[in-house]
Design an enzyme around this catalytic site. Structure first.
Site, PDB file in Angstrom:
ATOM      1  N   LYS A  65      18.500   9.415  15.038  1.00  0.00           N
ATOM      2  CA  LYS A  65      19.743   9.866  15.682  1.00  0.00           C
ATOM      3  C   LYS A  65      19.946   8.909  16.918  1.00  0.00           C
ATOM      4  O   LYS A  65      20.888   8.511  17.300  1.00  0.00           O
ATOM      5  CB  LYS A  65      20.114  11.227  16.275  1.00  0.00           C
ATOM      6  CG  LYS A  65      20.189  12.166  14.952  1.00  0.00           C
ATOM      7  CD  LYS A  65      20.440  13.536  15.595  1.00  0.00           C
ATOM      8  CE  LYS A  65      20.595  14.497  14.010  1.00  0.00           C
ATOM      9  NZ  LYS A  65      21.001  15.826  14.691  1.00  0.00           N
ATOM     10  N   GLY A 127      14.815  15.237  21.938  1.00  0.00           N
ATOM     11  CA  GLY A 127      15.477  14.165  21.245  1.00  0.00           C
ATOM     12  C   GLY A 127      16.970  14.129  21.270  1.00  0.00           C
ATOM     13  O   GLY A 127      17.605  14.710  21.976  1.00  0.00           O
TER      14      GLY A 127
END
Length: 258
Positions: A65, A127
């Site tokens: 991502k 994250g």
């Protein structure tokens, strides 16, 4: 027939193909959705061959991502602020990045009628998913948001300076939180027997949300339920973000896609 899909690593468990392909069929959309299991060194070739392979758009999941950002020509708010993209629209001359996880998470809370205004919130992980949830909770006026990470020094480079970031080993006062969100793959399909944190003492009626949706009830959610929490897995978030992504991939949007 256009191709859409999901890129990630070790993601054969994903329910995204079923969700998307059922939606395409029901709404007569000429798309097909498939899994692209990619290693880091395969991403370049995937991007180079998007038009050759007739790919209209794709979703991005763990662990890419943030990696995907370098390939994009434009990043649309709030993905630019979050610094993570999970949906890419493929246009003739450029790639545009979005974060439909942000929308999916907010809509999932609305679905369960959970108002997080003034909540004290704990995010597990640092994250791309964690950043998305952090900004969504800010948008919803959560009172206090704390991040716990296995690597707090690295995590501090990803968040605003004012964000409280702790080592996951040092946070043991969980009864202060109204909402706990697991944004790590721990407890998910590849790590089913693990928990990201121990929920020995949590507030009564605390909401515990695990972004993992396979298994339906992770070890974390089982323990939370035993301790009186209201539990949510990531299935509704997955569905809502999928509909949003489909809307972005279709030229004029589609009914129910936004």
């Amino acid at each position: 027939m256009y191709t859409t899909g999901l890129i990630g690593k070790n993601i054969n468990y994903s329910e995204s193909p079923e969700i998307h392909n059922n939606y395409y069929k029901k709404n007569n959309i000429p798309f097909f959705y498939k899994i692209f299991n990619l290693k880091q060194d395969q991403i370049d070739d995937f991007i180079k061959n998007l038009h050759k392979n007739n790919i209209k758009g794709f979703n991005v999941t763990i662990p890419y991502k943030e990696t995907i950002l370098q390939y994009l020509n434009d990043i649309v708010y709030p993905a630019d602020k979050i610094g993570a993209v999970n949906t890419v629209a493929v246009q003739e001359d450029k790639l545009i990045g979005y974060n439909t996880d942000y929308i999916g998470f907010i809509k999932s809370l609305q679905y369960y009628n959970i108002q997080v205004k003034n909540f004290k919130c704990l995010i597990i992980g640092s994250g791309g998913s964690a950043k998305c949830i952090y900004y969504a909770l800010k948008e919803l006026n959560a009172r206090d948001i704390c991040i716990v990470s296995r690597n707090p020094e690295k995590a501090r480079l990803k968040f605003e300076k004012k964000v409280k970031i702790l080592n996951i080993k040092d946070e043991n006062k969980l009864d202060r939180y109204d909402l706990i969100v697991n944004c790590t793959p721990i407890g998910g399909p590849n790590l089913k027997e693990q928990k990201p944190i121990e929920l020995k003492e949590i507030k009564k009626n605390c909401v515990v949300y695990d972004l993992n949706y396979t298994p339906k009830r992770s070890k974390l959610l089982k323990e939370a339920k035993e301790n009186g929490a209201f539990i949510i897995n990531g299935e509704k978030m997955l569905i809502f973000q999928a509909y949003s992504a489909i809307g972005l991939w279709c030229l004029n949007g589609i009914k129910g896609g936004r």
